[in-house]
Design a protein around this motif. Structure first.
Motif, PDB file in Angstrom:
ATOM      1  N   MET A  36      44.537  -5.921  -8.466  1.00 28.44           N
ATOM      2  CA  MET A  36      43.258  -5.321  -8.864  1.00 28.44           C
ATOM      3  C   MET A  36      43.253  -3.837  -8.478  1.00 28.44           C
ATOM      4  O   MET A  36      43.693  -3.474  -7.395  1.00 28.44           O
ATOM      5  N   ARG A  37      42.770  -2.990  -9.379  1.00 25.29           N
ATOM      6  CA  ARG A  37      42.699  -1.558  -9.102  1.00 25.29           C
ATOM      7  C   ARG A  37      41.767  -1.281  -7.924  1.00 25.29           C
ATOM      8  O   ARG A  37      40.763  -1.959  -7.746  1.00 25.29           O
ATOM      9  N   GLU A  38      42.133  -0.262  -7.163  1.00 28.23           N
ATOM     10  CA  GLU A  38      41.295   0.095  -6.018  1.00 28.23           C
ATOM     11  C   GLU A  38      40.376   1.253  -6.376  1.00 28.23           C
ATOM     12  O   GLU A  38      40.779   2.219  -7.028  1.00 28.23           O
ATOM     13  N   LEU A  39      39.127   1.142  -5.936  1.00 28.16           N
ATOM     14  CA  LEU A  39      38.141   2.198  -6.080  1.00 28.16           C
ATOM     15  C   LEU A  39      37.691   2.621  -4.690  1.00 28.16           C
ATOM     16  O   LEU A  39      37.199   1.796  -3.919  1.00 28.16           O
ATOM     17  N   ALA A  40      37.898   3.872  -4.360  1.00 30.13           N
ATOM     18  CA  ALA A  40      37.425   4.399  -3.080  1.00 30.13           C
ATOM     19  C   ALA A  40      36.034   4.986  -3.271  1.00 30.13           C
ATOM     20  O   ALA A  40      35.767   5.671  -4.260  1.00 30.13           O
TER      21      ALA A  40
ATOM     22  N   GLU B  53      31.879  -4.682  -7.123  1.00 28.08           N
ATOM     23  CA  GLU B  53      32.444  -5.849  -6.450  1.00 28.08           C
ATOM     24  C   GLU B  53      32.889  -6.882  -7.481  1.00 28.08           C
ATOM     25  O   GLU B  53      32.141  -7.247  -8.385  1.00 28.08           O
ATOM     26  N   GLY B  54      34.128  -7.311  -7.356  1.00 31.34           N
ATOM     27  CA  GLY B  54      34.702  -8.262  -8.298  1.00 31.34           C
ATOM     28  C   GLY B  54      35.428  -7.608  -9.455  1.00 31.34           C
ATOM     29  O   GLY B  54      36.211  -8.271 -10.144  1.00 31.34           O
ATOM     30  N   ARG B  55      35.158  -6.323  -9.683  1.00 31.71           N
ATOM     31  CA  ARG B  55      35.835  -5.609 -10.771  1.00 31.71           C
ATOM     32  C   ARG B  55      36.869  -4.621 -10.228  1.00 31.71           C
ATOM     33  O   ARG B  55      37.811  -4.255 -10.926  1.00 31.71           O
ATOM     34  N   PHE B  56      36.656  -4.170  -9.006  1.00 30.80           N
ATOM     35  CA  PHE B  56      37.601  -3.284  -8.324  1.00 30.80           C
ATOM     36  C   PHE B  56      37.792  -3.784  -6.898  1.00 30.80           C
ATOM     37  O   PHE B  56      36.917  -4.451  -6.338  1.00 30.80           O
ATOM     38  N   ASP B  57      38.917  -3.432  -6.326  1.00 33.72           N
ATOM     39  CA  ASP B  57      39.145  -3.619  -4.892  1.00 33.72           C
ATOM     40  C   ASP B  57      38.523  -2.410  -4.199  1.00 33.72           C
ATOM     41  O   ASP B  57      39.045  -1.297  -4.296  1.00 33.72           O
ATOM     42  N   LEU B  58      37.405  -2.602  -3.529  1.00 34.11           N
ATOM     43  CA  LEU B  58      36.655  -1.490  -2.954  1.00 34.11           C
ATOM     44  C   LEU B  58      37.227  -1.048  -1.615  1.00 34.11           C
ATOM     45  O   LEU B  58      37.571  -1.883  -0.766  1.00 34.11           O
TER      46      LEU B  58
ATOM     47  N   ASP C  59      35.375   0.507   5.560  1.00 39.25           N
ATOM     48  CA  ASP C  59      36.767   0.304   5.972  1.00 39.25           C
ATOM     49  C   ASP C  59      37.238   1.426   6.886  1.00 39.25           C
ATOM     50  O   ASP C  59      38.094   1.214   7.742  1.00 39.25           O
ATOM     51  N   ASP C  60      36.690   2.625   6.677  1.00 37.29           N
ATOM     52  CA  ASP C  60      37.027   3.776   7.511  1.00 37.29           C
ATOM     53  C   ASP C  60      35.748   4.478   7.932  1.00 37.29           C
ATOM     54  O   ASP C  60      34.798   4.576   7.145  1.00 37.29           O
ATOM     55  N   ASN C  61      35.717   4.983   9.159  1.00 35.67           N
ATOM     56  CA  ASN C  61      34.640   5.854   9.606  1.00 35.67           C
ATOM     57  C   ASN C  61      35.281   7.097  10.198  1.00 35.67           C
ATOM     58  O   ASN C  61      35.980   7.027  11.220  1.00 35.67           O
TER      59      ASN C  61
END
Length: 358
Positions: free
Chosen positions: A1-5, A25-30, A57-59
């Motif tokens: 699945m494509r990742e979206l940042a 959510e469910g359409r991209f790997d967030l 995921d990151d701060n």
């Protein structure tokens, strides 16, 4: 699945990006990045949990600092994330230093960058936010404009490729979150204003807080209002008032920053709002609460054109505020345009474009 940042840095960004996150959510790997520009947990960190959003995921923990320090720290952190993860695209929203950092990092790495809320203009380059908006729009691969007027601004600057009119995600957010606020918040009872007329206020922009006499005039008007004025105080505002030795003695009640759902409930039931915030100008139009904006200009001109928002200087504030507090017809005339920013499907529109184009 494509990742979206997705990069957010402040409370308004989290709120407005929430519909995009939910739609993706469910359409991209967030991969969710919080720059930590709002470093007080009361101001941003707890929002992810309260809005049922995934934990970042990151701060980057940027915290306070000068414009250059915040932008530079964000640029380094976002660049490292994009270099490591190579997402299909990266999104940022609005006009903060987090947006500028993301735009610059993505453009240098040839990562596709989407600017949500593209094309807003105050035409006041003394505002750091205006510079951030302009730069982000001119390097964006996808410009997600909230209104036709925003698209006109982009066209006037030669930005025509990759431009989409999506509506504003604040409509989605208000519609999603107002029922949550009504169910979960007890702020009106806690503050003793349930069923009463009151004013919801926010004053935090540097143009107001960095001029002590201007700020003193504003808070003096709020303190003399004929109804309670609830002002959740931004740390910048609190610090200046403390330095001035100003303590309200009348209608003005300074309270600690509120949880978003508490503030939304407070705003939704106010008779009038007084603000210098861009986002609140939008929210009040959707919630049909008259808004007085203590600024000489706005990047939300459609609210002024529709008659639901007025730009006022401090010496005009008292008269306009008292009129709206005491004159039902005047107040009614400043309501009735909840559809200025679309139909509440902006998040889906944005994700549909990304799904088709990445």
């Amino acid at each position: 699945m494509r990742e979206l940042a997705v990069v957010v840095g402040t409370r308004p960004e989290i709120i407005k990006m929430a519909p995009v996150i939910r739609a993706a959510e469910g359409r991209f790997d967030l991969h969710l990045v919080h720059t930590g520009q709002h470093y007080d947990d009361e101001m941003s960190g707890a929002f992810f949990e309260s809005l049922d959003l995934p934990t970042p995921d990151d701060n980057l923990e940027i915290g306070s600092g000068s414009q250059a320090e915040q932008t530079a720290s964000g640029l380094v952190g976002v660049e490292a994330m994009l270099s490591e993860r190579e997402p299909a695209a990266v999104l940022a929203l609005g006009d903060t230093n987090a947006v500028l950092s993301t735009a610059l990092a993505a453009s240098k790495l040839s990562t596709k960058f989407g600017h949500v809320e593209a094309g807003l203009r105050s035409f006041d380059r003394t505002m750091p936010e205006e510079v951030n908006r302009v730069v982000a729009d001119h390097v964006a691969d996808f410009s997600f404009a909230p209104t036709a007027k925003a698209i006109e601004h982009l066209e006037d600057e030669g930005v025509t490729a990759g431009v989409y009119e999506t509506g504003n995600t604040i409509v989605d957010a208000c519609r999603d979150h107002a029922p949550m606020a009504a169910e979960r918040s007890t702020v009106l009872e806690d503050l003793g204003v349930a069923g009463e007329d009151y004013v919801a206020a926010t004053i935090h922009r540097a143009s107001n807080t960095d001029d002590p006499e201007r700020l003193r005039e504003i808070v003096a008007v709020l303190d003399s209002a004929s109804a309670p004025v609830i002002l959740p105080a931004h740390p910048r505002t609190t610090n200046v008032l403390d330095e001035m030795g100003y303590e309200p003695s009348g209608s003005l009640r300074l309270v600690d920053p509120l949880d978003y759902l508490d503030f939304l409930q407070l705003l939704n039931h106010a008779r009038v709002a007084v603000t210098d915030s861009g986002g609140i100008q939008e929210e009040t139009s959707i919630l049909e609460v008259p808004c007085l904006t203590v600024r000489p200009n706005t990047e939300r001109p459609e609210t002024v054109a529709a008659g639901v928002n007025e730009l006022v200087e401090p010496d005009e504030l008292e008269g306009r505020l008292e009129t709206l507090l005491t004159d039902d017809a005047a107040r009614e005339a400043m309501t009735g345009h909840p559809d200025l920013y679309g139909d509440g499907s902006a998040g889906e529109h944005i994700v549909d474009v990304l799904d088709a184009q990445t």
